[in-house]
Design an enzyme around this catalytic site. Structure first.
Site, PDB file in Angstrom:
ATOM      1  N   CYS A  65      -6.173   6.435  -5.790  1.00 52.79           N
ATOM      2  CA  CYS A  65      -5.725   5.215  -6.476  1.00 52.79           C
ATOM      3  C   CYS A  65      -6.854   4.211  -6.639  1.00 52.79           C
ATOM      4  CB  CYS A  65      -4.572   4.582  -5.719  1.00 52.79           C
ATOM      5  SG  CYS A  65      -3.437   5.809  -5.058  1.00 52.79           S
ATOM      6  N   HIS A 106       1.362   0.772 -11.682  1.00 54.82           N
ATOM      7  CA  HIS A 106       0.254   1.398 -10.945  1.00 54.82           C
ATOM      8  C   HIS A 106      -0.094   2.762 -11.525  1.00 54.82           C
ATOM      9  CE1 HIS A 106      -2.472   2.527  -7.876  1.00 54.82           C
ATOM     10  NE2 HIS A 106      -1.633   3.073  -7.029  1.00 54.82           N
TER      11      HIS A 106
END
Ligand SMILES: [Zn+2]
Lengths: 421, 138
Positions: free
Chosen positions: A94, A367
């Site tokens: 991420c 996200h």
């Protein structure tokens, strides 16, 4: 003690772009990146010729297994007409695009390039929740995967340890969620561009319209306590503690500091960068902080000569509500064990003394993992340049903003400090 | 006696034999579970296998309602969450493991610090046989 680091040449941001974040069945990675790229071109005040871009660094994590296509560097380079110039893909789960950003900084600071494009892209929503959960778990460590930990599970376990050590509870996590939604309500590009109050009102209206029993939530917390609307994902992480599955892209144009004014009168200077690595859950002595964040922060503060109190606003990696509380402690904004109280007292709200995740954060902005790192910098750009519209923080002389990005379960953490001079 | 390499393959093989094993550094005595082939305390590479007694306490946990396909196949779902946790062993090291014998749908009743003992869950057959490390309340 860390070594004092320095960059051999200063680097500045002169343009930023971000696609809308969300779940888009009809948009692919190329289309999303094109959206971000086109916006970036439009934000360079004095204009830029894309021909002058020397190289591309691109963060991406999951496209290999979600859409069975790897090797995204040259695909995106071709999309924006950059070939035969070099394109390099970075992977840090991420935090993939934060690593692309860092590579871009080093490339310019070394004197090798004068202008680079850095960014990230991710296409996640074309898979089921179970498949995405399994795919993301690939960024955990093998022992955690084998013990059937999911991402929400790792942060759930982290929360139980934090609760046990500091006496916080689920109600404190709700304060983070409510604040994130209030901010995202003012962000047109956010995936969930609504407050919790808006969601409650919509549901009440819908029930009335359908002639169903009307929910009697008195306030946001009562709504969040309702397991019917906010079920457990991985205790104590409930649906509203978790960031969504998202598609999106973002990018940042970096140039050598001495050239910045050719492109804008208001560049943002990259004054601090830091990156750290962390261990798995079993090897951590204390589950209530991220060693990699503390290391990254120390590196960035050291490089910039700034202290945590100098940072006026920050975007932090709130993949889960508990994570935001821990990060604001690890970054030195609040003492260990006091982050949840700071949120409760409203210090991290838009009008607080230390606004955190003014964009709505990962929780509400969305996200798309590889696009998040540079996406956070887009928000800091807007705030520091006074272009954040309705969600502009009311801080006088706003000059210093920062972004914290985390990969996996804390395996990779980065911290970036930007300054408007 | 055959000395197995200090890696995850050996660690898994021991698990399938119902042994929880770690590696201890000859030079400095540092102890690692799962095993390491390089001592990160002294950079020694001479290791020996040591078996864990299998008693510990719960230091963190989660009750997972949305699990990976392998757990869904075992019958866990939103109504029947399973528990995963971090366990601190009597030997002073920690492991991550599945926690059995606890109702994942009643997380409020699960207390950090409860004593646990090791258990080995064998799943699949033949080539696919895998052993999962688990703990259960004493
Ligand atoms: Zn040693």
């Amino acid at each position: 003690m860390q070594k004092q680091r320095k960059l051999k040449r200063g680097v500045a941001m002169v343009g930023v772009g971000m696609s809308k974040f969300g779940m888009f069945k009809d948009k692919d990675s190329k289309y999303l990146f094109a959206e971000a790229f086109n916006e970036m071109l439009s934000t360079v005040d004095k204009g830029v010729d894309p021909e002058d871009i020397d190289a591309l660094y691109l963060g991406n994590f999951t496209n290999d297994f979600f859409i069975h296509q790897g090797h995204w560097g040259p695909i995106i380079a071709d999309l924006i007409g950059l070939t035969p110039k070099p394109a390099t893909r970075t992977e840090g789960a991420c935090a993939s695009s934060a690593l692309a950003f860092r590579e871009g900084i080093f490339a310019i600071a070394s004197g090798f390039y004068d202008m680079v494009l850095v960014g990230g892209v991710e296409e996640m929503s074309k898979r089921s929740t179970e498949e995405v959960t399994q795919g993301l778990a690939m960024a955990a460590i093998p022992y955690e995967v084998k013990a059937a930990f999911t991402f929400p599970g790792v942060f759930g376990a982290t929360a139980t340890a934090y609760f046990a050590k500091y006496g916080a509870n689920r109600e404190h996590l709700m304060n983070v969620t409510i604040k994130s939604h209030n901010n995202a309500r003012l962000n047109p590009k956010a995936q969930f561009n609504v407050s919790i109050r808006d969601i409650m009102d919509q549901r009440i209206e819908r029930a009335k319209h359908k002639g169903e029993p009307v929910p009697a939530w008195r306030d946001e917390k009562e709504f969040l306590r309702d397991a019917g609307v906010n079920p457990v994902v991985a205790w104590p992480m409930h649906l509203y503690d978790c960031c969504p599955i998202s598609d999106g892209a973002s990018c940042v144009l970096l140039v050598a500091e001495e050239r910045a004014k050719n492109f804008t009168d208001t560049p943002l200077y990259v004054v601090g960068i830091g990156q750290g690595s962390g261990k798995g859950l079993h090897a951590k002595e204390d589950l209530t902080y991220f060693e990699a964040t503390r290391y990254a922060a120390q590196e960035a503060y050291g490089l910039s000569g700034l202290k945590p109190e100098d940072v006026q606003i920050a975007e932090v990696h709130d993949c889960f509500s508990i994570a935001e509380i821990i990060h604001i402690e690890d970054l030195g904004f609040f003492k260990p064990g006091e982050g949840y109280r700071a949120v409760e007292e409203g210090l991290t709200r838009l009008d607080g003394s230390k606004p955190i995740n003014t964009s709505g954060g990962l929780k509400c902005k969305g996200h798309p993992v590889g696009a998040t790192g540079t996406g956070q910098l887009v928000e800091i750009w807007k705030q520091l340049r006074g272009e954040a519209g309705e969600r502009q923080v009311p801080i006088k002389d706003l000059r210093i903003g920062a972004a914290h990005n985390l990969g996996g379960t804390g395996g990779t953490c980065t911290f970036t400090i930007l300054e408007r001079r | 006696m055959e000395v197995r390499p200090f890696n995850d393959i050996s660690y898994e093989r021991f698990l399938s034999e119902e042994k929880l094993m770690g590696s201890r550094c000859w030079k400095c005595g540092a102890f690692f579970v799962p095993p390491r082939c390089i001592c990160i305390e002294c950079y020694g590479t001479e290791m020996e296998w040591v078996e864990i007694k299998g008693k510990g306490k719960l230091v963190a946990f989660t009750c997972i309602a949305i699990g990976p396909p392998s757990m869904i196949k075992e019958g866990y779902d939103r109504k029947h969450p399973y528990v995963s946790g971090v366990v601190e062993l009597e030997e002073g090291v920690r492991v991550v493991a599945r926690i059995e014998g606890i109702d994942g749908s009643k997380p409020e009743t699960i207390k950090i610090g409860i004593p646990l003992k090791v258990e080995f869950l064998h799943r699949g057959e033949g080539q696919d046989l895998t052993t999962f490390l688990a703990f259960r309340p004493l």
